[in-house]
Design a protein around this motif. Sequence first.
Motif, PDB file in Angstrom:
ATOM      1  N   ASP A  63      12.418  20.025   2.108  1.00 45.24           N
ATOM      2  CA  ASP A  63      11.371  20.085   3.405  1.00 45.24           C
ATOM      3  C   ASP A  63      11.127  18.494   3.755  1.00 45.24           C
ATOM      4  O   ASP A  63      11.239  18.458   5.003  1.00 45.24           O
ATOM      5  CB  ASP A  63      10.140  20.750   2.847  1.00 45.24           C
TER       6      ASP A  63
ATOM      7  N   TYR B 122      14.260  17.962   5.988  1.00 39.91           N
ATOM      8  CA  TYR B 122      14.065  18.670   7.420  1.00 39.91           C
ATOM      9  C   TYR B 122      13.073  17.686   8.330  1.00 39.91           C
ATOM     10  O   TYR B 122      13.538  17.545   9.415  1.00 39.91           O
ATOM     11  CB  TYR B 122      13.769  20.079   7.073  1.00 39.91           C
ATOM     12  N   ARG B 123      12.082  17.356   7.900  1.00 39.96           N
ATOM     13  CA  ARG B 123      11.258  16.583   8.577  1.00 39.96           C
ATOM     14  C   ARG B 123      11.820  15.346   9.146  1.00 39.96           C
ATOM     15  O   ARG B 123      11.487  14.990  10.198  1.00 39.96           O
ATOM     16  CB  ARG B 123       9.881  16.314   7.590  1.00 39.96           C
TER      17      ARG B 123
ATOM     18  N   PRO C 153      12.583  25.809  11.909  1.00 43.47           N
ATOM     19  CA  PRO C 153      11.667  25.217  10.808  1.00 43.47           C
ATOM     20  C   PRO C 153      11.699  26.054   9.347  1.00 43.47           C
ATOM     21  O   PRO C 153      11.681  25.700   8.257  1.00 43.47           O
ATOM     22  CB  PRO C 153      10.387  24.830  11.313  1.00 43.47           C
TER      23      PRO C 153
END
Length: 106
Positions: free
Chosen positions: A34, A37-38, A67
């Motif tokens: 995560d 990804y951000r 997302p």
Amino acid sequence: MTTPATAQKIDALADVRAGDKGDTLIVAVLARDDAAYRHLALRLTEDVVAAHYGALITGPARRTCQPNLMAMVFELPGVLGGGVTGSPALDGHGKTLSYHLLSLEI
């Protein structure tokens, strides 16, 4: 994974998969977690990817973020130079060209 302040290659954050539609290279960037990804969602923009592929692109790059999958898909027109059946290049499907994105530092 924590996101360091220094630049790092996409290869440290994600994997890629390639597809093609005509002479358009389609690259899926799949973040490893995560935080990655951000970081990618903020820094890996259409303009950054288009600049990385340079003169191979014949039109605007397009990015679609997913997302829920920690992924984004880039459509890069013209990169395949005519596509699988129309290009004299050895990489008509763009598999090698997709891995080129992993060398990009952001």
